[in-house]
Design a protein around this motif. Structure first.
Motif, PDB file in Angstrom:
ATOM      1  N   VAL A 113      45.848 -17.502  28.167  1.00 16.55           N
ATOM      2  CA  VAL A 113      46.575 -18.092  26.549  1.00 16.55           C
ATOM      3  C   VAL A 113      46.544 -16.733  25.521  1.00 16.55           C
ATOM      4  O   VAL A 113      45.466 -16.551  25.248  1.00 16.55           O
ATOM      5  CB  VAL A 113      45.979 -19.277  26.058  1.00 16.55           C
ATOM      6  CG1 VAL A 113      47.047 -19.721  25.074  1.00 16.55           C
ATOM      7  CG2 VAL A 113      46.077 -20.504  27.136  1.00 16.55           C
ATOM      8  N   VAL A 114      47.417 -16.299  25.402  1.00 13.79           N
ATOM      9  CA  VAL A 114      47.468 -15.116  24.405  1.00 13.79           C
ATOM     10  C   VAL A 114      47.345 -15.325  23.074  1.00 13.79           C
ATOM     11  O   VAL A 114      47.319 -16.780  22.606  1.00 13.79           O
ATOM     12  CB  VAL A 114      49.018 -14.581  24.499  1.00 13.79           C
ATOM     13  CG1 VAL A 114      49.535 -14.039  25.950  1.00 13.79           C
ATOM     14  CG2 VAL A 114      49.964 -15.539  23.940  1.00 13.79           C
ATOM     15  N   ASP A 115      46.584 -14.483  22.402  1.00 10.95           N
ATOM     16  CA  ASP A 115      46.228 -14.560  20.960  1.00 10.95           C
ATOM     17  C   ASP A 115      47.255 -14.778  19.863  1.00 10.95           C
ATOM     18  O   ASP A 115      48.343 -14.425  20.343  1.00 10.95           O
ATOM     19  CB  ASP A 115      45.581 -13.136  20.338  1.00 10.95           C
ATOM     20  CG  ASP A 115      44.521 -12.966  21.280  1.00 10.95           C
ATOM     21  OD1 ASP A 115      43.883 -13.616  22.139  1.00 10.95           O
ATOM     22  OD2 ASP A 115      43.887 -11.536  20.910  1.00 10.95           O
ATOM     23  N   GLY A 116      47.149 -15.712  19.103  1.00  7.40           N
ATOM     24  CA  GLY A 116      48.328 -16.317  18.159  1.00  7.40           C
ATOM     25  C   GLY A 116      48.488 -17.535  18.669  1.00  7.40           C
ATOM     26  O   GLY A 116      48.718 -18.397  17.894  1.00  7.40           O
ATOM     27  N   THR A 128      38.001 -23.414  32.536  1.00  8.39           N
ATOM     28  CA  THR A 128      39.428 -23.870  32.725  1.00  8.39           C
ATOM     29  C   THR A 128      39.918 -24.245  31.242  1.00  8.39           C
ATOM     30  O   THR A 128      39.173 -24.866  30.656  1.00  8.39           O
ATOM     31  CB  THR A 128      39.497 -24.952  33.601  1.00  8.39           C
ATOM     32  OG1 THR A 128      39.044 -24.417  34.899  1.00  8.39           O
ATOM     33  CG2 THR A 128      41.027 -25.401  33.898  1.00  8.39           C
ATOM     34  N   VAL A 129      40.989 -23.708  30.988  1.00 10.91           N
ATOM     35  CA  VAL A 129      41.375 -24.218  29.514  1.00 10.91           C
ATOM     36  C   VAL A 129      42.734 -24.933  29.663  1.00 10.91           C
ATOM     37  O   VAL A 129      43.485 -24.866  30.680  1.00 10.91           O
ATOM     38  CB  VAL A 129      41.662 -22.990  28.769  1.00 10.91           C
ATOM     39  CG1 VAL A 129      40.272 -22.081  28.437  1.00 10.91           C
ATOM     40  CG2 VAL A 129      42.628 -22.070  29.128  1.00 10.91           C
ATOM     41  N   ASP A 130      43.227 -25.592  28.287  1.00 10.21           N
ATOM     42  CA  ASP A 130      44.468 -26.299  28.332  1.00 10.21           C
ATOM     43  C   ASP A 130      45.590 -25.221  27.897  1.00 10.21           C
ATOM     44  O   ASP A 130      45.187 -24.053  27.564  1.00 10.21           O
ATOM     45  CB  ASP A 130      44.474 -27.450  27.631  1.00 10.21           C
ATOM     46  CG  ASP A 130      43.735 -27.273  26.033  1.00 10.21           C
ATOM     47  OD1 ASP A 130      43.933 -25.791  25.610  1.00 10.21           O
ATOM     48  OD2 ASP A 130      43.474 -28.078  25.332  1.00 10.21           O
ATOM     49  N   ASP A 137      38.240 -30.960  28.334  1.00 10.85           N
ATOM     50  CA  ASP A 137      37.145 -32.103  28.154  1.00 10.85           C
ATOM     51  C   ASP A 137      37.709 -33.226  28.600  1.00 10.85           C
ATOM     52  O   ASP A 137      38.296 -33.936  28.057  1.00 10.85           O
ATOM     53  CB  ASP A 137      37.019 -32.126  26.390  1.00 10.85           C
ATOM     54  CG  ASP A 137      35.939 -33.155  25.999  1.00 10.85           C
ATOM     55  OD1 ASP A 137      34.932 -33.620  26.881  1.00 10.85           O
ATOM     56  OD2 ASP A 137      35.832 -33.517  24.814  1.00 10.85           O
ATOM     57  N   SER A 138      37.291 -33.514  29.894  1.00 16.02           N
ATOM     58  CA  SER A 138      37.910 -34.650  30.550  1.00 16.02           C
ATOM     59  C   SER A 138      37.696 -35.969  30.182  1.00 16.02           C
ATOM     60  O   SER A 138      38.317 -36.888  29.769  1.00 16.02           O
ATOM     61  CB  SER A 138      37.483 -34.763  31.917  1.00 16.02           C
ATOM     62  OG  SER A 138      37.797 -33.518  32.734  1.00 16.02           O
ATOM     63  N   VAL A 143      32.414 -32.676  23.938  1.00 18.20           N
ATOM     64  CA  VAL A 143      31.678 -31.300  24.632  1.00 18.20           C
ATOM     65  C   VAL A 143      32.478 -31.324  25.835  1.00 18.20           C
ATOM     66  O   VAL A 143      32.926 -31.748  26.835  1.00 18.20           O
ATOM     67  CB  VAL A 143      30.064 -32.087  25.187  1.00 18.20           C
ATOM     68  CG1 VAL A 143      29.512 -31.054  26.134  1.00 18.20           C
ATOM     69  CG2 VAL A 143      29.559 -32.409  24.003  1.00 18.20           C
ATOM     70  N   PRO A 144      33.050 -29.603  25.989  1.00 15.19           N
ATOM     71  CA  PRO A 144      33.813 -29.543  27.102  1.00 15.19           C
ATOM     72  C   PRO A 144      33.182 -29.491  28.602  1.00 15.19           C
ATOM     73  O   PRO A 144      31.802 -29.347  28.530  1.00 15.19           O
ATOM     74  CB  PRO A 144      33.944 -27.835  26.904  1.00 15.19           C
ATOM     75  CG  PRO A 144      32.826 -27.542  26.000  1.00 15.19           C
ATOM     76  CD  PRO A 144      32.543 -28.554  25.109  1.00 15.19           C
ATOM     77  N   ASP A 145      34.031 -29.804  29.448  1.00  9.36           N
ATOM     78  CA  ASP A 145      33.422 -29.757  30.841  1.00  9.36           C
ATOM     79  C   ASP A 145      32.388 -28.771  31.249  1.00  9.36           C
ATOM     80  O   ASP A 145      31.449 -29.195  32.042  1.00  9.36           O
ATOM     81  CB  ASP A 145      34.616 -29.886  32.040  1.00  9.36           C
ATOM     82  CG  ASP A 145      35.331 -31.132  31.986  1.00  9.36           C
ATOM     83  OD1 ASP A 145      35.096 -32.099  31.055  1.00  9.36           O
ATOM     84  OD2 ASP A 145      36.425 -31.387  32.488  1.00  9.36           O
ATOM     85  N   TYR A 146      32.579 -27.558  31.002  1.00 10.12           N
ATOM     86  CA  TYR A 146      31.756 -26.797  31.698  1.00 10.12           C
ATOM     87  C   TYR A 146      30.210 -26.495  30.950  1.00 10.12           C
ATOM     88  O   TYR A 146      29.085 -26.251  31.589  1.00 10.12           O
ATOM     89  CB  TYR A 146      32.147 -25.222  31.147  1.00 10.12           C
ATOM     90  CG  TYR A 146      32.026 -24.719  30.014  1.00 10.12           C
ATOM     91  CD1 TYR A 146      31.174 -23.891  29.569  1.00 10.12           C
ATOM     92  CD2 TYR A 146      33.155 -24.771  28.917  1.00 10.12           C
ATOM     93  CE1 TYR A 146      30.903 -23.323  28.500  1.00 10.12           C
ATOM     94  CE2 TYR A 146      33.134 -24.397  27.544  1.00 10.12           C
ATOM     95  CZ  TYR A 146      32.060 -23.637  27.291  1.00 10.12           C
ATOM     96  OH  TYR A 146      31.858 -23.303  26.072  1.00 10.12           O
TER      97      TYR A 146
END
Length: 283
Positions: A113-116, A128-130, A137-138, A143-146
């Protein structure tokens, strides 16, 4: 070589340089046109010198042709370099993206996912990101999954920095967990209801100790209800263990009629009071 020949060569050279690299070139939008004009001027001057003026037109044509041949090559090379630079962009520019000096979109943390547009900068590699660059964060506990040691915590439960329910938190409260009359045997309907607890506990049973509290209504003596609720709590734990939940972190506790959540004077209230609560234990 006589003076006129030397002068001819000098004028032609100056004209070509003027057409290809001189200030006139920067004044025209069309690079090729500027080159041709510079060459024409040089050719005309050469023709005039060598023939006394009669060869000016012919010299202009020859000079323009030479300029085009020499200068168009540089122009083509410049366009090739620009095209090559654009082709190496790993991330194509999109609206809102931050661009580098080459006009390419930047992705500082390499998450795709690009900056900005990335709302969560510096995400660790491999996470893994959205669509906005934030770690998944399922269970929506913050607290994120990782980093979540207790994934799939029921919604609304307060968790610690590891994503696990904090002490005293009720993970689940189930009503309708009924038993055979005056016994600790679960009914088939009760087993179905307890399957919801299985789902929740399987995601926390290795790291969280849970009190399985059995509650009764006020029918009968307080002492009798205390003992009955203890047996029923133990029966619930046995069922959960049979479904794969780690029994080492399940503590059956009979609460009897001591903690009602509704009025025991009505059938509806007594039904709510007959429940099983799953509460994170305070170690």
């Amino acid at each position: 070589m006589n003076i006129s020949v030397k002068l001819t060569a000098a004028l032609l050279t100056i004209g070509l340089l003027a057409g290809c690299a001189g200030p006139n070139q920067r004044a025209y939008d069309n690079y090729t046109l500027c080159s041709a004009l510079g060459g024409a001027v040089a050719g005309a001057a050469v023709g005039a010198v060598s023939s006394g003026g009669s060869g000016a037109v012919g010299g202009a044509a020859v000079g323009a042709a030479l300029a085009l041949l020499l200068c168009s090559t540089d122009e083509a090379k410049a366009e090739t370099v620009v095209a090559a630079e654009k082709a190496v962009c790993e991330h194509e520019p999109v609206p809102g993206a931050l661009l580098d000096a080459r006009g390419c979109a930047m992705d500082s943390d390499g998450d795709g996912v690009v900056d900005g547009i990335d709302m969560c900068a510096n995400t660790p590699a491999g996470v893994t990101v959205d669509e906005v660059g934030c770690p998944i964060d399922s269970d929506k506990d913050g607290v994120p999954d990782y980093r979540d040691l207790c994934p799939n915590t029921p919604q609304g439960v307060i968790v610690d920095e590891d994503g696990c329910p904090i002490a005293g938190q009720t993970i689940l409260s189930l009503t309708g967990v009924n038993f055979e009359f005056d016994k600790a045997d679960l009914t088939s309907e009760a087993r179905t209801i307890l399957d919801d607890a299985v789902t929740a506990l399987l995601n926390t049973d290795e790291v969280v100790e849970v009190r399985v509290e059995g509650h009764t209504d006020s029918i009968g003596s307080e002492e009798y209800n205390q003992k009955l609720s203890q047996r029923r709590s133990e029966s619930v734990v046995e069922y959960l263990v049979s479904k794969g939940v780690n029994g080492n972190n399940l503590i059956p506790v009979g609460m009897g009629e001591t903690s009602p959540i509704a009025n025991n004077d009505t059938d509806a209230g007594r039904a709510l009071n007959r429940r099983v609560d799953f509460i994170v234990n305070t170690k």
